[in-house]
Scaffold this active site. Structure first.
Site, mmCIF file in Angstrom:
data_model
loop_
_atom_site.group_PDB
_atom_site.id
_atom_site.type_symbol
_atom_site.label_atom_id
_atom_site.label_comp_id
_atom_site.label_asym_id
_atom_site.label_seq_id
_atom_site.Cartn_x
_atom_site.Cartn_y
_atom_site.Cartn_z
ATOM 1 N N ARG A 1 0.840 -1.096 0.070
ATOM 2 C CA ARG A 1 -0.033 -0.007 0.078
ATOM 3 C C ARG A 1 0.919 1.112 0.055
ATOM 4 N NH1 ARG A 1 -3.752 1.993 4.959
ATOM 5 N NH2 ARG A 1 -1.798 3.281 5.488
ATOM 6 N N GLU B 1 -9.264 1.712 -1.700
ATOM 7 C CA GLU B 1 -9.947 1.607 -0.354
ATOM 8 C C GLU B 1 -10.850 2.654 0.149
ATOM 9 O OE1 GLU B 1 -7.475 0.013 2.771
ATOM 10 O OE2 GLU B 1 -8.874 0.467 4.120
ATOM 11 N N ARG C 1 -13.703 -5.740 3.668
ATOM 12 C CA ARG C 1 -12.493 -5.484 4.582
ATOM 13 C C ARG C 1 -12.995 -5.838 6.242
ATOM 14 N NH1 ARG C 1 -7.900 -4.117 4.427
ATOM 15 N NH2 ARG C 1 -8.042 -1.867 5.541
ATOM 16 N N GLU D 1 -4.326 -7.448 5.135
ATOM 17 C CA GLU D 1 -3.543 -6.093 5.674
ATOM 18 C C GLU D 1 -2.435 -6.590 6.739
ATOM 19 O OE1 GLU D 1 -5.609 -2.761 6.792
ATOM 20 O OE2 GLU D 1 -4.010 -1.351 6.949
ATOM 21 N N HIS E 1 -9.397 6.708 2.273
ATOM 22 C CA HIS E 1 -9.848 6.771 3.763
ATOM 23 C C HIS E 1 -11.250 7.723 3.764
ATOM 24 C CE1 HIS E 1 -8.979 6.895 8.188
ATOM 25 N NE2 HIS E 1 -8.290 5.958 7.760
ATOM 26 N N TYR F 1 -3.458 11.396 6.144
ATOM 27 C CA TYR F 1 -3.540 10.273 6.652
ATOM 28 C C TYR F 1 -2.468 9.057 6.084
ATOM 29 C CZ TYR F 1 -4.590 5.239 6.812
ATOM 30 O OH TYR F 1 -4.452 4.049 6.884
ATOM 31 N N TRP G 1 -12.586 11.798 8.190
ATOM 32 C CA TRP G 1 -11.227 11.460 8.383
ATOM 33 C C TRP G 1 -10.656 10.355 7.776
ATOM 34 C CZ3 TRP G 1 -8.558 7.798 11.328
ATOM 35 C CH2 TRP G 1 -7.089 7.800 11.148
ATOM 36 N N ASP H 1 -5.208 3.642 0.161
ATOM 37 C CA ASP H 1 -6.509 4.006 1.027
ATOM 38 C C ASP H 1 -7.010 5.297 1.009
ATOM 39 O OD1 ASP H 1 -7.036 3.022 4.672
ATOM 40 O OD2 ASP H 1 -8.294 4.135 3.243
ATOM 41 N N GLU I 1 -13.899 -2.012 6.652
ATOM 42 C CA GLU I 1 -13.034 -1.982 7.888
ATOM 43 C C GLU I 1 -13.992 -1.560 9.141
ATOM 44 O OE1 GLU I 1 -9.452 0.123 6.837
ATOM 45 O OE2 GLU I 1 -10.203 1.522 8.485
#
Ligand code: CS2
Ligand code: MG
Length: 404
Positions: free
Chosen positions: A147, A237, A284, A340, A213, A159, A404, A211, A263
């Site tokens: 990643r 992601e 995820r 991950e 995010h 991030y 975030w 990601d 996630e």
């Protein structure tokens, strides 16, 4: 086999973790991860004050009926706190059952479906050259999937990029949430350049991931996915917040870049529409946040019906207990995609001795009975809890609170 005791262990070897330990009248004990980053004590209290009293005296072998008891019996179903608490009980009971059977957990689930669990590492840098170097270092370490996250010119705190002096990116910090800034335009101009440089440097065979995010609107996510198509990513992601699964229809209309989400999901109901409409390629959801092994198997089976593969979250705020259990799940699950892997710090690993090991781009769960992870309670006691929050994000130009 009766449950004779259960206790919640909160510790902070570099960052906060919540662990549930269940003991039985046959001398076997099992542990489960209950860590919810930034809200740890909510789960600790849910377990200690509301769940543990209901466990004492129950049959430790009856994992399913205890899962249903805690899920249906709560009345207030689902949610990250409830499902992390249920996950911890479930994981500890699977650990006990496998120990009682004298076999590693993946054998109890149905045996190995693969020689090893392909993992992806985290490469990051303050700028494109640093990030390219980090990707090449990960390739040298044997990672087959990497990643990449980098700083974005004009954005102060991004991030996935460690602060000065940080060993690895650890977002939870401070007595109060830190405030990050965000600028979508700068990010959308920068990220295709980042991946063009990374793909050029690393060649075609390494899987590259990114990601987002949760920070883009659906049309912005579609634009990013389209711009990244020449870089052949394994996935982007959390391209947009997933409370509205229908948003992913718009992304799918514009790009073939694979999508991963989940996630932050805590039950099969969060995943259902995205999977059934094939709006994503990887789910995820994790052992600790999605109700444990028992529930994650149901999510994986639903995903398999629609050719969606697993891609379990594995950041360092999921404890080694979760990683250990996840690797047994990953070793068994037929529609495995990728896992991950952010290595924990040495002080975390010392508190949670484990059987899993990295080699040649794969993690192996080990052959120890159970999930292969223990907790050194005496050492854990030396790291008391300290309040820490995930950051909040604001649009740089006007301070609007953002994702975030
Ligand atoms: C990230 C995480 O690893 C990831 O994919 O989304 O680092 C996430 O920010 C943390 O787990 C939040 O606690
Ligand atoms: Mg993520």
């Amino acid at each position: 086999m009766k449950i004779t005791g259960a206790r919640v262990i909160v510790c902070s070897p570099g960052r906060n973790f919540v662990t549930l330990k269940i003991e039985t009248d046959e001398g076997l004990a099992g542990i489960g991860d209950a860590t919810l980053n930034g809200r740890e004590l909510a789960v600790a209290s849910y377990l200690a004050d509301h769940v543990v009293p209901c466990l004492i005296g129950r049959d430790a072998h009856r994992i399913e009926v205890l899962w249903q008891y805690l899920y249906r019996g709560a009345y207030w179903r689902r949610g990250p706190v409830t499902m992390a608490a249920i996950a911890a009980v479930d994981t500890a009971l699977w650990d006990i059952k496998a120990k009682a059977a004298g076999m590693p957990l993946y054998q109890l689930l149905g045996g190995a479906s693969r020689q090893g669990v392909m993992v992806y590492g985290h490469a990051n840098g303050r700028d494109i050259p640093e990030t390219v170097d980090a990707v090449l270092r990960h390739r040298e370490q044997g990672f087959r999937a990497i990643r990449a996250q980098s700083g974005v010119p004009g954005i102060q705190k991004v991030y996935g990029v460690p602060r000065e002096g940080q060993r690895a990116y650890e977002p939870a910090d401070g007595e109060l949430p830190s405030e990050h800034d965000w600028d979508t335009g700068k990010y959308l101009r920068h990220t295709p350049e980042l991946f063009a440089a990374v793909r050029e440097a690393v060649g075609p065979d390494i899987h590259l991931l990114h990601d987002v995010h949760h920070r883009l609107t659906p049309i912005e996510a579609a634009r990013l996915g389209k711009a990244l198509e020449p870089c052949d990513l394994f996935w982007i992601e959390d391209a947009t917040p997933a409370e509205d699964p229908a948003a992913f229809r718009l992304i799918r209309q514009h790009t073939t870049t694979p999508l991963a989400v989940g996630e932050v999901f805590n039950s099969i109901w969060d995943c259902k529409q995205l999977i059934e409409e094939r709006l994503i390629d990887y789910i995820r959801a994790t052992v600790v946040h999605a109700g444990g092994i028992t529930h994650l198997r149901r999510i994986a089976d639903l995903a398999a019906l629609h050719q969606v593969r697993t891609g379990c979250h594995g950041a360092t705020d999921l404890s080694p207990v979760c990683m250990g259990a996840a690797l047994h799940f990953d070793t068994w699950v037929p529609n495995f995609g990728i896992q991950e892997y952010m290595p924990h710090s040495a002080e975390t690993d010392a508190v949670f001795p484990h059987a899993y090991a990295f080699a040649d781009g794969f993690l192996h769960p080990g052959e120890a009975p159970g999930h292969g992870v223990e907790i050194d309670e005496a050492l854990a006691a030396k790291y008391p809890y300290r309040r820490a929050y995930l950051p909040v994000n604001r649009l740089a130009h006007d301070g609007t609170l953002w994702h975030w």
